[in-house]
Design a protein around this motif. Structure first.
Motif, PDB file in Angstrom:
ATOM      1  N   GLU A  72       0.817  -1.216   0.000  1.00 40.83           N
ATOM      2  CA  GLU A  72       0.000   0.000   0.000  1.00 40.83           C
ATOM      3  C   GLU A  72       0.845   1.258   0.000  1.00 40.83           C
ATOM      4  OE1 GLU A  72      -2.175   0.678   3.681  1.00 40.83           O
ATOM      5  OE2 GLU A  72      -1.106  -1.000   4.576  1.00 40.83           O
ATOM      6  N   THR A  73       2.095   1.163   0.400  1.00 42.65           N
ATOM      7  CA  THR A  73       2.974   2.337   0.355  1.00 42.65           C
ATOM      8  C   THR A  73       3.252   2.790  -1.069  1.00 42.65           C
ATOM      9  OG1 THR A  73       4.866   0.814   0.511  1.00 42.65           O
ATOM     10  CG2 THR A  73       4.099   1.834   2.542  1.00 42.65           C
ATOM     11  N   LEU A  74       3.060   1.908  -2.047  1.00 45.57           N
ATOM     12  CA  LEU A  74       3.219   2.286  -3.446  1.00 45.57           C
ATOM     13  C   LEU A  74       1.911   2.728  -4.079  1.00 45.57           C
ATOM     14  CD1 LEU A  74       5.566  -0.573  -4.748  1.00 45.57           C
ATOM     15  CD2 LEU A  74       6.200   1.713  -3.974  1.00 45.57           C
ATOM     16  N   LEU A  75       0.801   2.404  -3.435  1.00 46.19           N
ATOM     17  CA  LEU A  75      -0.503   2.704  -4.014  1.00 46.19           C
ATOM     18  C   LEU A  75      -1.095   4.017  -3.535  1.00 46.19           C
ATOM     19  CD1 LEU A  75      -2.230  -0.812  -3.854  1.00 46.19           C
ATOM     20  CD2 LEU A  75      -1.307   0.326  -5.863  1.00 46.19           C
ATOM     21  N   PHE A  76      -0.697   4.496  -2.344  1.00 43.88           N
ATOM     22  CA  PHE A  76      -1.411   5.649  -1.798  1.00 43.88           C
ATOM     23  C   PHE A  76      -1.100   6.933  -2.569  1.00 43.88           C
ATOM     24  CE2 PHE A  76       2.517   6.560   0.402  1.00 43.88           C
ATOM     25  CZ  PHE A  76       2.493   7.933   0.627  1.00 43.88           C
ATOM     26  N   ILE A  77       0.024   6.987  -3.296  1.00 46.01           N
ATOM     27  CA  ILE A  77       0.327   8.188  -4.084  1.00 46.01           C
ATOM     28  C   ILE A  77      -0.575   8.275  -5.319  1.00 46.01           C
ATOM     29  CG2 ILE A  77       2.101   9.378  -5.416  1.00 46.01           C
ATOM     30  CD1 ILE A  77       4.149   8.382  -3.440  1.00 46.01           C
ATOM     31  N   PRO A  78      -0.655   7.236  -6.178  1.00 45.50           N
ATOM     32  CA  PRO A  78      -1.614   7.349  -7.292  1.00 45.50           C
ATOM     33  C   PRO A  78      -3.062   7.425  -6.829  1.00 45.50           C
ATOM     34  CG  PRO A  78      -0.658   5.150  -7.209  1.00 45.50           C
ATOM     35  CD  PRO A  78       0.136   5.992  -6.278  1.00 45.50           C
ATOM     36  N   LEU A  79      -3.390   6.725  -5.730  1.00 50.91           N
ATOM     37  CA  LEU A  79      -4.750   6.827  -5.216  1.00 50.91           C
ATOM     38  C   LEU A  79      -5.064   8.231  -4.708  1.00 50.91           C
ATOM     39  CD1 LEU A  79      -5.294   3.453  -3.290  1.00 50.91           C
ATOM     40  CD2 LEU A  79      -6.452   4.233  -5.360  1.00 50.91           C
ATOM     41  N   PHE A  80      -4.035   8.957  -4.304  1.00 52.72           N
ATOM     42  CA  PHE A  80      -4.235  10.350  -3.879  1.00 52.72           C
ATOM     43  C   PHE A  80      -4.834  11.171  -5.018  1.00 52.72           C
ATOM     44  CE2 PHE A  80      -3.096  14.670  -2.823  1.00 52.72           C
ATOM     45  CZ  PHE A  80      -3.236  14.726  -1.442  1.00 52.72           C
ATOM     46  N   GLN A  81      -4.348  10.937  -6.243  1.00 50.59           N
ATOM     47  CA  GLN A  81      -4.896  11.645  -7.399  1.00 50.59           C
ATOM     48  C   GLN A  81      -6.344  11.240  -7.663  1.00 50.59           C
ATOM     49  OE1 GLN A  81      -3.183  14.014  -8.951  1.00 50.59           O
ATOM     50  NE2 GLN A  81      -1.349  13.684  -7.698  1.00 50.59           N
ATOM     51  N   VAL A 116     -10.978   3.203  -0.715  1.00 47.17           N
ATOM     52  CA  VAL A 116      -9.613   2.686  -0.861  1.00 47.17           C
ATOM     53  C   VAL A 116      -9.380   1.367  -0.127  1.00 47.17           C
ATOM     54  CG1 VAL A 116      -8.687   4.992  -1.218  1.00 47.17           C
ATOM     55  CG2 VAL A 116      -8.767   4.065   1.101  1.00 47.17           C
ATOM     56  N   PHE A 117     -10.082   1.107   0.960  1.00 44.24           N
ATOM     57  CA  PHE A 117      -9.844  -0.143   1.690  1.00 44.24           C
ATOM     58  C   PHE A 117     -10.169  -1.390   0.864  1.00 44.24           C
ATOM     59  CE2 PHE A 117     -10.148   1.948   6.126  1.00 44.24           C
ATOM     60  CZ  PHE A 117      -8.790   2.176   6.105  1.00 44.24           C
ATOM     61  N   PRO A 118     -11.215  -1.387   0.029  1.00 44.15           N
ATOM     62  CA  PRO A 118     -11.439  -2.574  -0.805  1.00 44.15           C
ATOM     63  C   PRO A 118     -10.294  -2.880  -1.776  1.00 44.15           C
ATOM     64  CG  PRO A 118     -13.465  -1.326  -0.649  1.00 44.15           C
ATOM     65  CD  PRO A 118     -12.382  -0.494  -0.005  1.00 44.15           C
ATOM     66  N   THR A 119      -9.471  -1.898  -2.114  1.00 45.55           N
ATOM     67  CA  THR A 119      -8.326  -2.186  -2.977  1.00 45.55           C
ATOM     68  C   THR A 119      -7.335  -3.126  -2.294  1.00 45.55           C
ATOM     69  OG1 THR A 119      -7.097  -0.240  -2.183  1.00 45.55           O
ATOM     70  CG2 THR A 119      -8.553   0.063  -4.068  1.00 45.55           C
ATOM     71  N   LEU A 120      -7.357  -3.174  -0.958  1.00 43.91           N
ATOM     72  CA  LEU A 120      -6.495  -4.085  -0.212  1.00 43.91           C
ATOM     73  C   LEU A 120      -7.179  -5.418   0.083  1.00 43.91           C
ATOM     74  CD1 LEU A 120      -5.031  -1.579   2.418  1.00 43.91           C
ATOM     75  CD2 LEU A 120      -3.960  -2.345   0.303  1.00 43.91           C
ATOM     76  N   SER A 121      -8.485  -5.393   0.313  1.00 41.19           N
ATOM     77  CA  SER A 121      -9.183  -6.603   0.755  1.00 41.19           C
ATOM     78  C   SER A 121      -9.730  -7.440  -0.390  1.00 41.19           C
ATOM     79  CB  SER A 121     -10.333  -6.218   1.702  1.00 41.19           C
ATOM     80  OG  SER A 121     -11.244  -5.344   1.061  1.00 41.19           O
ATOM     81  N   VAL A 122     -10.174  -6.829  -1.468  1.00 40.09           N
ATOM     82  CA  VAL A 122     -10.812  -7.583  -2.553  1.00 40.09           C
ATOM     83  C   VAL A 122      -9.881  -8.619  -3.187  1.00 40.09           C
ATOM     84  CG1 VAL A 122     -11.757  -7.376  -4.891  1.00 40.09           C
ATOM     85  CG2 VAL A 122     -12.614  -5.909  -3.067  1.00 40.09           C
TER      86      VAL A 122
END
Length: 304
Positions: free
Chosen positions: A145-154, A171-177
């Motif tokens: 998730e440390t690599l995903l939170f920057i593009p998800l910020f946009q 954003v949490f389903p991006t980790l759980s799904v």
């Protein structure tokens, strides 16, 4: 004659041989059992030390925590419960708790709806590239998730959800799904194909097949995936820390760290009380559903 005598002589010896090994095997089993119990007790003590220290600290006043003399591991006397009461009267802990509950319920519902449908289609509705797509779903979970939170910020800024508790639902389903889908694929694949073939012959649709056969049979796997989605949402920290700034929108994890740590002043008695209360829902969930969680994670391991 000699051969017959040799066989007659060897028979008592061969029959008596196992009796000589029986005490040593019994002794080895006893030592193994004691060793297992010793290891379990050691690990239990090791993992219970932090909650015990948190409980002791939560029952102390600020002066007792800062005092140099005395044993920091000993229960204070008299213990104080003012820290626990102050959480609900002097802090925004109830608001943080409410936000976490809402975000967790929504995340679990969305994650399970997507995961069940995706796992059913990838495991039973065979189509071109389904196996590759199933592997790709699991590989998505391996991205930190440390690599995903920057593009998800946009993405969050584009959708106008910045500084809102509903960003956690996004954003949490991006980790759980991905992981929940992988669990459900393994469980659905362990169900005999004769069940769905018989239902299709009787005229059942794909949705009826899923609702009336697969979901009841795969309930342990669904519970395991639900527990995982619950844990991801309840313990999420990085995404709320990056996207939420207002206190009234923060979940427990970020709210406790943001409001009870001011500069270099740590309100340890309040932090420990809040952390214990925040750990109570996962503790209750795992205590009652641990058997289903283990059964769901190991589904399909012995298939075939």
């Amino acid at each position: 004659m000699n051969t017959t005598a040799a066989v007659a002589v060897s028979e008592p010896i061969s029959r008596a041989a196992p009796s000589r090994w029986r005490p040593s095997l019994s002794r080895s089993r006893k030592w193994a059992l004691w060793g297992a119990y010793a290891g379990l007790i050691l690990f239990a003590v090791f993992f219970l030390i932090p909650p015990y220290y948190m409980l002791v600290t939560s029952l102390k006043t600020s002066q007792q925590i800062a005092a140099i003399e005395g044993n920091p591991w000993a229960l204070p006397w008299p213990p104080t419960v003012s820290n626990w009461l102050a959480l609900f009267t002097d802090t925004q802990f109830p608001i943080f708790f409410r936000n976490s509950v809402i975000a967790t319920i929504c995340t679990v519902a969305i994650s399970m709806a997507i995961s069940i449908l995706a796992a059913f289609s990838l495991s039973r509705m065979r189509f071109w590239g389904s196996a590759t797509l199933a592997t790709g779903v699991f590989l998505c979970y391996l991205i930190p998730e440390t690599l995903l939170f920057i593009p998800l910020f946009q993405v969050v800024g584009f959708l106008g959800l910045m500084d809102s508790m509903w960003v956690m639902v996004l954003v949490f389903p991006t980790l759980s799904v991905p992981f929940c889908t992988w669990i459900m694929i393994g469980y659905f694949q362990s169900i005999p194909k004769e069940l769905d073939e018989a239902a299709l012959i009787d005229g059942a649709s794909r949705m009826q097949l899923l609702l009336k056969i697969f979901i009841p049979v795969a309930m342990p796997g669904i519970i395991a995936a639900t527990i995982f989605a619950f844990t991801v949402s309840w313990a999420g920290f990085l995404y709320p820390l990056a996207y939420i700034f207002s206190f009234d929108q923060m979940p427990l994890t970020v709210g406790i760290a943001s409001t009870m740590i001011k500069a270099d002043v740590f309100q340890w008695h309040m932090i420990m009380s809040a952390a214990l209360l925040a750990a109570l829902p996962p503790l209750v969930v795992y205590a009652f559903l641990m058997d289903y969680y283990i059964a769901g994670l190991t589904a399909g391991a012995t298939k075939g």
